[in-house]
Design an enzyme around this catalytic site. Sequence first.
Site, PDB file in Angstrom:
ATOM      1  N   SER A 203       0.836  -1.136  -0.173  1.00 32.67           N
ATOM      2  CA  SER A 203       0.135  -0.055  -0.099  1.00 32.67           C
ATOM      3  C   SER A 203       0.791   1.394   0.163  1.00 32.67           C
ATOM      4  O   SER A 203       2.061   1.194   0.428  1.00 32.67           O
ATOM      5  CB  SER A 203      -1.003  -0.120   1.193  1.00 32.67           C
ATOM      6  OG  SER A 203      -0.092   0.019   2.383  1.00 32.67           O
ATOM      7  N   LYS A 204       0.198   2.315  -0.439  1.00 28.22           N
ATOM      8  CA  LYS A 204       0.922   3.565  -0.735  1.00 28.22           C
ATOM      9  C   LYS A 204       1.526   4.090   0.863  1.00 28.22           C
ATOM     10  O   LYS A 204       2.414   4.779   0.757  1.00 28.22           O
ATOM     11  CB  LYS A 204      -0.094   4.819  -1.151  1.00 28.22           C
ATOM     12  CG  LYS A 204      -0.367   4.644  -2.495  1.00 28.22           C
ATOM     13  CD  LYS A 204      -1.305   5.913  -3.004  1.00 28.22           C
ATOM     14  CE  LYS A 204      -2.765   5.442  -2.770  1.00 28.22           C
ATOM     15  NZ  LYS A 204      -3.476   6.159  -3.591  1.00 28.22           N
ATOM     16  N   ARG A 205       0.852   3.621   1.887  1.00 32.23           N
ATOM     17  CA  ARG A 205       1.248   4.196   2.875  1.00 32.23           C
ATOM     18  C   ARG A 205       2.761   3.672   3.509  1.00 32.23           C
ATOM     19  O   ARG A 205       3.394   4.275   3.926  1.00 32.23           O
ATOM     20  CB  ARG A 205       0.396   4.045   4.254  1.00 32.23           C
ATOM     21  CG  ARG A 205      -0.672   5.204   4.382  1.00 32.23           C
ATOM     22  CD  ARG A 205      -1.962   4.653   5.088  1.00 32.23           C
ATOM     23  NE  ARG A 205      -2.657   4.310   4.045  1.00 32.23           N
ATOM     24  CZ  ARG A 205      -3.563   2.934   4.275  1.00 32.23           C
ATOM     25  NH1 ARG A 205      -3.245   2.180   5.183  1.00 32.23           N
ATOM     26  NH2 ARG A 205      -4.180   2.735   3.216  1.00 32.23           N
ATOM     27  N   LYS A 206       3.024   2.542   3.131  1.00 31.75           N
ATOM     28  CA  LYS A 206       4.131   1.930   3.432  1.00 31.75           C
ATOM     29  C   LYS A 206       5.218   1.897   2.352  1.00 31.75           C
ATOM     30  O   LYS A 206       6.466   1.875   2.616  1.00 31.75           O
ATOM     31  CB  LYS A 206       3.943   0.396   3.864  1.00 31.75           C
ATOM     32  CG  LYS A 206       2.845   0.353   4.695  1.00 31.75           C
ATOM     33  CD  LYS A 206       3.062  -0.533   5.938  1.00 31.75           C
ATOM     34  CE  LYS A 206       1.987  -0.467   7.083  1.00 31.75           C
ATOM     35  NZ  LYS A 206       1.347  -1.648   7.669  1.00 31.75           N
ATOM     36  N   ASN A 207       4.918   1.545   1.161  1.00 35.42           N
ATOM     37  CA  ASN A 207       6.020   1.805   0.070  1.00 35.42           C
ATOM     38  C   ASN A 207       5.466   2.490  -1.288  1.00 35.42           C
ATOM     39  O   ASN A 207       4.345   2.872  -1.302  1.00 35.42           O
ATOM     40  CB  ASN A 207       5.891   0.485  -0.379  1.00 35.42           C
ATOM     41  CG  ASN A 207       6.954  -0.565   0.210  1.00 35.42           C
ATOM     42  OD1 ASN A 207       8.011   0.047   0.629  1.00 35.42           O
ATOM     43  ND2 ASN A 207       6.687  -1.602   0.419  1.00 35.42           N
TER      44      ASN A 207
END
Length: 463
Positions: free
Chosen positions: A250-254
């Site tokens: 997901s965008k939040r982590k990578n």
Amino acid sequence: MVRTRIPPSPTGEDLHIGNLHTALINWTFAKKNSGEFIVRIEDTDQTRLVKGSEERILKTLKEYGLNYTEGPDIGGNAGPYRQSERLETYQIYAKELIEKGVAYYCFCTKERLDVLRKKQQKEGLVPRYDKHCLALKDPRKKVEAGEEYVVRLNIPQDITISFEDMIRGEISFLGKDIDDQVLIKTDGFPTYHMAVVVDDHFMKITHVIRGEDWISSTPKHVFLYDSFGWEKPAFAHTPLLRNPDRSKLSKRKNPVWASWYLKHGYLPEAVLNYLCLMGWSHPKQKEIFDLQEFVSVFEIKKMQTVGPVFDPIKLEWMNGEYIRKMSDQELKSRLAEFYKSKLDENIVEKTVPLVKERIKKLSDYLSLCEFFFSPPEEYQVDLTKHKKIFKKVHDVLAKISQWKAETIGEKLQELAKEEKLHNADFFMWIRVAVTGKKISPPLNESMEILGKKECLARFEKLE
Ligand code: GLU
Ligand code: ZN
């Protein structure tokens, strides 16, 4: 003739790295079987369209070198390749399904559906449509009278739908667990399920290879193929990429956009090589290999079903390995391309051998080598206490007639000895004076490249 496809929806900033992975598998599968790989744009959800997304997706695919032989921008025999341009076809085939009794008009209001869903949720049931409108006597009259409707798939409750997945083997679903999916929406647009089946059929797709998140959609598609009496493609559902903590990527982590990696100095061939290892391993356990080799050894049946971890740190390592494998000439031209030819080519050429072992990404180059292009504006260490020594350094260096790394090193070494200074301290001051930083490419070589005049000027400034 094997034909595979990638059908991205233009609803994001760009191609998702997970989609790049499925594109790679589809491309490879086609290549391996001397087949064709095509692109179709699935833009049926008009509310989620993102402007410029389609162009960016196609551009990114090309930048990664996953070339396609048919697509919205290049056309082909099975076009158009944008679903919004194929609306009539879906209407024709939706009518055919209604006539066959495998689809029906539904006039339920949003309010009725909301009440139904809430009631089912309260009873602990999975919300699904209750076939209310299937019982209507003369739905056509309502349609002709201009009432708003959707078309739904009529899935018999008592059937089992099975299909063979090339990676996972047989997968079965019970009819009672499958919702009467909307096929045509009130705006006349098809849903994904309707469009994907009609298009894959008419585009003669032989192998549908997509992420595992589509597994539960496949029985609906199988039911549609069978209802039309069309031959089904083979299906394969690839494992979804995970964050290192195993959650869904997901965008939040990578960073998840495929173009992000190119913009940040990753090489397309390294990213693709890393993606090859997602859910598959080389028969000889090799990690680094090119696409040509992948095409020859890849077997879709050998893909694993557990979600592979997409680890940006491992990718960065692999990218560094690719940089080291390059010739200096090649690295120079890749850097020129990356920095859009804004850097002095002569300097790039001279510095490449110094940094090749030290950079992992093309974007690491400038942070390491900025001082070659302009004098440091700030220093990572306070040098104000060393004015006297810099004066001496300046005078020693000024006497050198052959400005070579070796001589520079010798002279500095002699000076350190005379002044009874610790090498570590002394050379650190010099490094910071010349480069601004505590970590840099090899100092003497860097000074040679910078030239005598420039080096003297940098010390003078600190005296
Ligand atoms: N439009 C779907 C997507 O965005 C395609 C799924 C499929 O391959 O059938 O992933
Ligand atoms: Zn209804």
